[in-house]
Design a protein around this motif. Structure first.
Motif, PDB file in Angstrom:
ATOM      1  N   ARG A   1      16.181  25.191   1.284  1.00 18.05           N
ATOM      2  CA  ARG A   1      14.807  25.198   1.794  1.00 18.05           C
ATOM      3  C   ARG A   1      13.809  24.954   0.668  1.00 18.05           C
ATOM      4  O   ARG A   1      12.796  24.262   0.854  1.00 18.05           O
TER       5      ARG A   1
ATOM      6  N   TYR B   1      14.762  20.415   5.326  1.00 19.41           N
ATOM      7  CA  TYR B   1      15.544  20.162   6.536  1.00 19.41           C
ATOM      8  C   TYR B   1      14.947  19.038   7.387  1.00 19.41           C
ATOM      9  O   TYR B   1      15.204  18.980   8.583  1.00 19.41           O
TER      10      TYR B   1
ATOM     11  N   HIS C   1      19.607  25.053   9.128  1.00 20.40           N
ATOM     12  CA  HIS C   1      19.466  26.453   8.715  1.00 20.40           C
ATOM     13  C   HIS C   1      20.128  27.373   9.739  1.00 20.40           C
ATOM     14  O   HIS C   1      20.042  27.140  10.950  1.00 20.40           O
TER      15      HIS C   1
END
Length: 485
Positions: free
Chosen positions: A302, A307, A378
């Motif tokens: 992250r 993403y 995630h």
């Protein structure tokens, strides 16, 4: 022409000449300044460090994209740590050009294209096909532009900058196994003589217990266990010889899961490795909360790669699942009009087939979403999308076969509960956590069984009742239908 007019004319001429000369000087200064800047920029781009962190990338496995993402995250995490070394990717020639371009232009890595080394051990009885091209790791010894190279697998998670490793000797590695060192991270001094000798050993088929890089390199350096432990010199000099690295440079994630904290006193806690099953690598969304350390890898992603590549697919699937929920709810009255023949002699076989179809639809509701979610998304997004997808697909069976919602969703509730139990952060150690999960599963098992029995019973009642529904094409219901309903 008077004297004053001549003076003004000469002054104007001199002023014009002065301006032209000034502009020419300015142009020359700017030109040389830009040229010098371009040369400096080119020198900076061509300038390399004396040492390098290297990893490899090849194609031919079902998990090529996942390892590509993992490689990019590892490279960006090293950049974020401001390591004093080049970042090198040893990529086979079949790696897609767009991947190579992203590694070079977006991640700042130097990509070295190589041909795949022939693996002479691929016909061994115990050979695992996923290790067929791992011998490309031997190309690290051919990087003779560098004094030292730290060779890495993509499943390494860096906690701090380990640049002191470049002070180690000609070969250094960590023993996470009591007798065999691990090749997920090792230090080497590049040498074409050593590389050619290794390739020669491959050609003659030197003994290799696993047919992969682990067994080959361990056999090439068989005496490393008897070598001294590496301690970086305080004056920054490089050591000669072979050394064992402290365990802190390759902390096996298994050690963490036992106590849910690190307890590695020897050496700095620098690097975490995940040498377990390939389907439980930290970048897979389902690895957390099954394996708690997965969330740390995703936190690193992250902060580095992000993403953006996965989110369009996540949004598309979310819209599809929400649409399924809405449509099945609106179409519920029409779902129940399954047309069966009252006097059909094969009605028993038809009912059996519909029972199987109903059970398989429930099973598919919990399996299909698992495989269509982007693998490297995630975990919080992945599990949320899985729960949404399984709920949406379950509503199809609930509304089509008029089944009780709570019974069909008993497994959904159990999965949601076990995720909460595993993610609970207040466990004393991994043993207590495992016992809590097993205890929860033991308590849920009776409820799951009762729900399954209830679903089958309701399905039988529904199918028997549907015998009285009108046939396809009949304009009026059969006799007795209005009395019963």
């Amino acid at each position: 022409m008077g004297w004053r007019e001549k003076e003004q004319k000469y002054a104007t001429t001199i002023n014009g000449v002065f301006r032209v000369v000034l502009w020419m000087l300015l142009f020359v200064m700017v030109y040389f300044d830009k040229t010098a800047y371009g040369e400096r920029l080119q020198q900076q781009q061509q300038q390399r460090h004396k040492n390098a962190y290297a990893t490899m990338m090849y194609m031919g496995t079902p998990r090529d994209y996942e390892f590509y993402v993992a490689t990019r995250v590892m490279i960006r995490s090293l950049v974020r740590l401001h390591v004093d070394a080049d970042l090198v990717v040893i990529a086979s020639l079949d790696v897609p050009p767009r991947w190579v371009q992203a590694l070079e232009q977006e991640d700042g890595a130097r990509v070295v294209r190589v041909e795949n080394l022939n693996n002479p051990y691929r016909n061994q009885p115990n050979f695992n096909k996923r290790f067929k091209l791992t011998l490309n790791k031997l190309y690290a010894w051919s990087l003779v532009d560098y004094d030292r190279v730290v060779m890495l697998d993509a499943d390494n998670l860096f906690l701090r900058k380990p640049d002191e490793l470049f002070q180690c000797g000609q070969f250094c590695a960590v023993f996470i196994n009591p007798c065999v060192f691990h090749t997920g991270l090792f230090v080497l001094q590049p040498s074409m003589d050593v590389f050619k000798d290794m390739v020669h050993d491959l050609e003659i088929g030197k003994d290799n217990p696993d047919g992969a890089d682990q067994g080959f390199i361990s056999g090439y350096f068989p005496d490393l266990l008897d070598r001294p432990m590496f301690h970086p010199p305080t004056n920054g000099t490089k050591l000669d010889g072979h050394f064992r690295l402290p365990l802190g440079y390759q902390m096996d994630a298994s050690y963490y899961y036992l106590r849910l904290r690190w307890n590695v006193p020897c050496g700095p806690n620098s690097v975490i490795t995940f040498p377990g099953a390939p389907w439980l690598k930290p970048w897979y969304w389902w690895s957390w909360p099954v394996l708690p350390l997965g969330i740390q890898w995703h936190e690193q992603r992250r902060q580095t790669l992000g993403y953006a590549a996965d989110m369009p697919m996540v949004l598309i699937q979310s819209v599809i699942y929400l649409g399924i929920i809405a449509l099945t709810r609106l179409a519920r009255p029409n779902f129940s009009k399954l047309c069966y023949r009252r006097a059909d002699k094969n009605i028993s076989m038809l009912q059996t087939s519909l029972k199987i179809l109903a059970m398989w639809s429930i099973f598919a509701a919990y399996v299909v979403p698992f495989f269509v979610i982007p693998h490297t998304v995630h975990p919080l997004v992945g599990w949320s999308l899985y729960l949404l997808g399984s709920f949406a697909l379950s509503t199809i069976a609930i509304n089509a076969f008029l089944l009780p919602m709570l019974s069909v969703l008993a497994i959904w509730l159990a999965i949601f509960g076990v995720l909460l139990v595993m993610a609970c952060p207040w466990y004393r150690d991994g043993v207590v956590r495992a016992l809590a999960v097993f205890g929860y599963a033991f308590c849920c098992a009776p409820f799951a069984w009762v729900s399954l029995v209830k679903v089958r019973a309701c399905l039988q009642v529904t199918l028997e009742r549907e015998n009285f529904l009108p046939r396809i094409g009949e304009s009026s219901p059969p006799p007795g239908f209005n009395k019963l309903y």
